[in-house]
Design an enzyme around this catalytic site. Structure first.
Site, PDB file in Angstrom:
ATOM      1  N   SER A 274       1.309  -1.089   0.034  1.00 45.15           N
ATOM      2  CA  SER A 274       0.277   0.251   0.103  1.00 45.15           C
ATOM      3  C   SER A 274       0.904   1.179  -0.470  1.00 45.15           C
ATOM      4  O   SER A 274       1.613   1.569  -0.844  1.00 45.15           O
ATOM      5  CB  SER A 274      -1.166   0.258   1.209  1.00 45.15           C
ATOM      6  OG  SER A 274      -2.313   0.882   1.070  1.00 45.15           O
ATOM      7  N   ASP A 285      11.123   4.874  -9.849  1.00 47.30           N
ATOM      8  CA  ASP A 285      11.152   5.037 -10.967  1.00 47.30           C
ATOM      9  C   ASP A 285      11.868   6.410 -10.841  1.00 47.30           C
ATOM     10  O   ASP A 285      12.217   7.148 -12.658  1.00 47.30           O
ATOM     11  CB  ASP A 285       9.665   5.548 -10.629  1.00 47.30           C
ATOM     12  CG  ASP A 285       8.705   4.089 -11.523  1.00 47.30           C
ATOM     13  OD1 ASP A 285       9.041   3.460 -11.405  1.00 47.30           O
ATOM     14  OD2 ASP A 285       7.612   4.676 -11.985  1.00 47.30           O
ATOM     15  N   LYS A 299      -0.624  -3.846  -3.041  1.00 48.20           N
ATOM     16  CA  LYS A 299      -1.361  -3.291  -2.831  1.00 48.20           C
ATOM     17  C   LYS A 299      -1.916  -2.350  -3.126  1.00 48.20           C
ATOM     18  O   LYS A 299      -0.870  -1.723  -2.658  1.00 48.20           O
ATOM     19  CB  LYS A 299      -1.890  -3.436  -1.634  1.00 48.20           C
ATOM     20  CG  LYS A 299      -3.491  -3.033  -0.990  1.00 48.20           C
ATOM     21  CD  LYS A 299      -3.765  -2.214  -1.401  1.00 48.20           C
ATOM     22  CE  LYS A 299      -5.262  -1.853  -0.607  1.00 48.20           C
ATOM     23  NZ  LYS A 299      -5.263  -0.251  -0.108  1.00 48.20           N
TER      24      LYS A 299
END
Length: 373
Positions: A274, A285, A299
């Site tokens: 999460s 990224d 999640k």
């Protein structure tokens, strides 16, 4: 929330209820239990583990972990292929009641745990209002025994304001290094101020590179995760949210890094979920950090809570999260840049190859800086 007329013919439902009431042999559940059972059956038909209904006793406690103040018994829960494993903290109710590290949790009060449950959902059952009772049913595999022993522990939750992280300078052969270690257990409303304090104090102590441990972090408030990402990034997209109609919302970093350019390694595992995946994915990224460990939980969805007339809560998945590079999180998780396993044998021997590998990686960066002209 405004209810709409129900177009479904409920005749068969009431026929089934009448047959059970008339013919069932054994103790019959009361009407409230039947109603909750019917609601849970309806919710389960949508086949989403995060869209769930919480009856009033549980829903009253569901926001406690996010605020960082709650009734606790002093355990962390690790999700493994063998189930939910307990790790009691010293001198707190679970430890005092006799719970041992490695006990497998199978039931909390009347709720039997299932493999589809998340660590977050299990912790919501374990924690609750201060000064309330909770019963844990565990299985314990003793050395030399062929079968596990089932044990019940009853204890009283105590009120605490739980820190969500701890930090220190790492040691190397008895000497302190300039590597700042931050262990982040869960995202609460207090997490951003704790992270800011951790980075400020560690920097003052000489830290110029950081190890962020997000293993078994089940997530928490997304707002906290965005604020923490912002401490490591100067600009650019840090999260993409797509709703049920396909509309995207982009969240961007703002100026004001606390430790600009400081090398960062984030260690993750199957329990990293999460909000912790949002942080790890954004920093991976943008090449701000390297991930080390194993694939995260996966999640990446948004739940909107609806408070119903009896105080219960209906949480509905309304959107999904994507990393800055538009990678999906939900159902797939994040792949680390460097895969390092942590085995049961490692745990039994007290070894942590993931920590060792992360420190070696940061030490190599130190050496390369010293050798560079």
């Amino acid at each position: 929330f405004t209810p709409v007329p129900d177009p479904v013919d409920m005749t068969v439902f009431w026929q089934v209820n009448a047959i059970l009431e008339q013919d069932f042999y054994g103790a019959k559940p009361d009407l409230t239990t039947r109603r909750y059972g019917a609601i849970n059956g309806l919710v389960a038909a949508f086949n989403d583990p995060y869209t769930r209904y919480e009856p009033p006793p549980q829903s009253a406690n569901s926001g406690a972990a996010i605020c960082g103040c709650q009734g606790v018994i002093g355990v962390t829960v690790e999700q493994t292929p063998n189930g939910f494993i307990l790790h009691p903290q010293p001198d707190l109710p679970a430890h005092q009641a006799g719970v041992l590290a490695g006990d497998r949790l199978i039931q909390v009060d009347q709720t039997i745990l299932t493999a589809t449950m998340t660590v977050d959902a299990v912790m919501q059952l374990v924690n609750g209002d201060p000064n309330t009772e909770v019963i844990l049913v565990v299985q314990r595999q003793a050395a030399g025994q062929a079968t596990a022993e089932t044990l019940n522990f009853e204890m009283t939750r105590i009120e605490v304001v739980t820190p969500s992280m701890e930090w220190r300078l790492l040691d190397d052969t008895g000497r302190r290094t300039n590597i700042g270690y931050i262990r982040h257990a869960q995202f609460t409303n207090h997490s951003p101020e704790e992270m800011e304090r951790a980075l400020t104090e560690l920097t003052a102590q000489g830290s110029d590179r950081f190890y962020l441990d997000l293993r078994n972090n089940p997530g928490g408030t997304v707002d906290a995760s965005l604020k923490i990402i912002d401490m490591w990034l100067e600009q650019g997209v840090i999260l993409i949210e797509e709703d049920t109609s396909g509309v995207e919302k982009h969240f961007d970093a703002t100026n004001g890094q606390i430790v600009p350019g400081a090398p960062l390694v984030i260690v993750v595992d199957h329990g990293t979920a999460s909000a912790s995946e949002i942080v790890a994915g954004a920093l991976q990224d943008t090449a701000r950090a390297r991930l080390l460990g194993v694939t995260t939980y996966g999640k990446g969805s948004v739940q909107l809570p609806h408070t119903l007339s009896d105080g219960s809560i209906m949480r509905v998945t309304i959107a999904h999260w994507f990393t800055p590079n538009d990678r999906t999180i939900d159902g797939t998780g994040l792949e680390p840049d460097i895969v390092i396993e942590l085995t049961e044998e490692d745990r039994n021997q007290g070894a942590d190859p993931q920590l060792t590998a992360a420190v070696e990686l940061l030490q190599k960066e130190i050496q390369s800086e010293v050798q560079s002209p």
